[in-house]
Design an enzyme around this catalytic site. Sequence first.
Site, short mmCIF file in Angstrom:
data_model
loop_
_atom_site.label_atom_id
_atom_site.label_comp_id
_atom_site.label_asym_id
_atom_site.label_seq_id
_atom_site.Cartn_x
_atom_site.Cartn_y
_atom_site.Cartn_z
N HIS A 1 6.79 7.83 10.82
CA HIS A 1 6.15 7.58 9.54
C HIS A 1 5.46 8.89 9.16
CE1 HIS A 1 4.37 5.76 6.19
NE2 HIS A 1 3.69 4.78 6.72
N ARG B 1 11.98 2.89 3.31
CA ARG B 1 11.35 2.22 4.46
C ARG B 1 12.33 1.18 4.97
NH1 ARG B 1 5.35 -0.18 5.45
NH2 ARG B 1 5.06 2.07 5.63
N LYS C 1 24.39 -9.12 -1.38
CA LYS C 1 25.78 -9.46 -1.70
C LYS C 1 26.75 -8.76 -0.74
CE LYS C 1 24.94 -9.93 -6.70
NZ LYS C 1 25.39 -9.45 -8.01
N ARG D 1 0.80 -1.21 0.00
CA ARG D 1 0.00 0.00 0.00
C ARG D 1 0.85 1.28 0.00
NH1 ARG D 1 -5.24 0.21 3.09
NH2 ARG D 1 -4.69 -1.98 2.85
N THR D 2 1.78 1.37 0.94
CA THR D 2 2.58 2.59 1.03
C THR D 2 3.44 2.77 -0.21
OG1 THR D 2 2.60 2.38 3.44
CG2 THR D 2 4.24 3.84 2.47
#
Lengths: 320, 320, 320
Positions: free
Chosen positions: C143, C113, C91, C63-64
């Site tokens: 947030h 995020r 890696k 969603r975000t």
Amino acid sequence: MSPAPAPGRLHHLLQIEGLGRELLFQLLDTAESFLPVTQRAVKKVPLLRGKTVVNLFFEPSTRTRMTFELAAERLSADVFSLDVAHSSTKKGETLLDTLRNLEAMQMDLLVVRHPLSGAAAFFAAHAAPHVRVLNAGDGRHAHPTQALLDLFTIRRHRPDLGELRVAILGDVLHSRVARSQIAALRLAGVREIRVGGPRTLLPPALESLGVQVFDCVEQALADVDVIITLRLQQERMQGGHLPSTAEYFRRFGLTEQRLRRASPEAIVMHPGPINRGVEIASEVADGERSVILEQVSNGVAVRMAVMALALGAEPAPAEA
Amino acid sequence: MSPAPAPGRLHHLLQIEGLGRELLFQLLDTAESFLPVTQRAVKKVPLLRGKTVVNLFFEPSTRTRMTFELAAERLSADVFSLDVAHSSTKKGETLLDTLRNLEAMQMDLLVVRHPLSGAAAFFAAHAAPHVRVLNAGDGRHAHPTQALLDLFTIRRHRPDLGELRVAILGDVLHSRVARSQIAALRLAGVREIRVGGPRTLLPPALESLGVQVFDCVEQALADVDVIITLRLQQERMQGGHLPSTAEYFRRFGLTEQRLRRASPEAIVMHPGPINRGVEIASEVADGERSVILEQVSNGVAVRMAVMALALGAEPAPAEA
Amino acid sequence: MSPAPAPGRLHHLLQIEGLGRELLFQLLDTAESFLPVTQRAVKKVPLLRGKTVVNLFFEPSTRTRMTFELAAERLSADVFSLDVAHSSTKKGETLLDTLRNLEAMQMDLLVVRHPLSGAAAFFAAHAAPHVRVLNAGDGRHAHPTQALLDLFTIRRHRPDLGELRVAILGDVLHSRVARSQIAALRLAGVREIRVGGPRTLLPPALESLGVQVFDCVEQALADVDVIITLRLQQERMQGGHLPSTAEYFRRFGLTEQRLRRASPEAIVMHPGPINRGVEIASEVADGERSVILEQVSNGVAVRMAVMALALGAEPAPAEA
């Protein structure tokens, strides 16, 4: 809830049944007008600029998803493909909440594929009035854009649809493709629809659909103008429906030899991806009567037409 | 099958070998003209508008895939990246069927990465006449756009290519990057190419390529103008080729101390992603002689140039 | 390192704290100007054409991520979403090397995020001067775009912010959303902020934030104008914080009955995705006081505003 669409205009596309003959041919004609767009240097028209298309695929499918993405891009829409296996539906979100959220993000068109029959209809039944839903395959129920592109491909080779004999070969029992093809061929008024394959893979009441049923492939092919081979889902083997792929090919595969039963100008079709040496011999798939790759090309134009008409765009493909 | 390309024009880009010196420098000059595009406010030109680019990656690679995507976007093309691990190739589709299907979807340019040497050449050999194939790395064979961006980066710092001594350090044996770099440096006419690393990681017949071989890094570095360090694939450790990464760094890693052997203005390069403290010390990677991040920036311009020339676009980067 | 931003102009957006009231309202006003763009036929403005936005998500979030992608697309930027679980960070590449490489690819805006608090600030601290960083959620810290869209939604319903009583219900302890909401509500000058939920899920020093704490939901709700329910992370159950979801709903879930405690015009909010029958009853989530889907819609406009202001675009949304 969606209001009832105006008669004769494309609203959602959930199945072929109920489309109406006029709309069916309008879709084919519009696809015809988009075909040159996909073949010129700048493969883009600005018809759906600023529209948001979401591909919501609950089943993996590279090919179908990509042709829908291409169709949307070539109409200049913004496209988002959601791989639902990794999305918040795993966090327990309901289908309805997923729909409501995509609508709240101002989605215009939802393309949905789902393993359950009726999933696309569920979304359509609950969609906001301005949202359109296209079924990209739901369970064993329907795959209408595949049937449209098949009919489109047939008509380009044989405009005399009313004269044609068409044979569909293979796993009809599990095939949403076959179900939609039969509906489209009937609506288009082809002369004769035959179905051939192993008895275990033919649904019991097929005759009621106006279809002739054969468990002998050779008989099904006699003098037909169009041969549609279906993909054999390998997982059927485990269900006891079939002995082995080799045995299947030996008894039901479309070989050069069997192809000779058909009309000399018969075309050979397959929705892809093909299993070489299972439902079709490589020589036939790659042979001069095969139109399998044309189907893929036509699929983009047909999906452009469906998207454009569903969203009410005027189908006048000037250069973007 | 593709017809033979007109001499001196870029058709496919499969390897550096055979490109010709004139075309090599045309690619570099075109990249030079794209570099300002990637640095201005609107990083976009309309050269490939309406073209379809497909990234077909059979090996994972965030960095290379993303620079190809960025290059295509900045040329205004439509780009589709296929993660082949999840695609229908898993359903048993052949490489040739994958190619044919992408062509049927009117793809213009295929960027392919594959673990098998020769995979890109296979696609090129079977591609339709209008389709171009770019090799983004095939097995141990070649990685030509990496070699081009390396040469481009070198030339921006040292236009006197004919005077340069270049050392390539590390796992040359398994490196498609090294193979393509050596070919590009030779074609560009650099004065001296040296290779240094553990004997077990140096191919036996390297001298036949016109390269000087050293198993002593200090000797390889003496008075060089350019140092290219290669990424050490961690999986080599398991093959018995190497004792440990710490031991590797001690004996072969590029440290400040070793760097003093080179010319005072020598530049330090690496194709990335770097293993800090394995093939290169952090102080060197982040030091004032490092041009590693310039390589990344140049990579976008070089890939724009390759795409534009392969598709025959006139390289006149007006604003999109 | 980034220079200190000009006072009163948006640079990075890492948290609400420190934004300043003027900038907060400038963000809301700009979002207001973008809201019509997301609702008209062509949902696109050319403000960020030729800019490169990278979504770097170290935690999954459909969603975000999608609303950030939509916001960028509707500003005509090029967007790249990196699923970091499959990228070269595996890696062994460091966060700093990832940042440097994206910068070298001429990224303009990084949306990040990450499960660790402070990750976005780390990127911002090391970003090149022209790059902007937006925090899309870092650990339990912040947030901020969620808090902005919540405040935006509240203001659209109740412009009299100084008069409002707001209750935040649920797992405040683990919630970066709650932390940012509290900061935004305080900065906007709402009259009263209350927090309600199980004691085990309320941080000890909440009162020091100027918040009233209740472990009785009924008391927290008395006469409030805005109710924000938080998502209950199911994994909290395993940590011994809570007995069961059924028990949680019985004691703390927002039901019709509890809702009657609030002001008759109170609005009900949730950051989504909702757990029906856990933190909120379906009748309430779908009820006439719910503005949950408006939050989603507003989220696109708010993220457009943040992106446009961070990149210094003039907020004049003419049609693209």
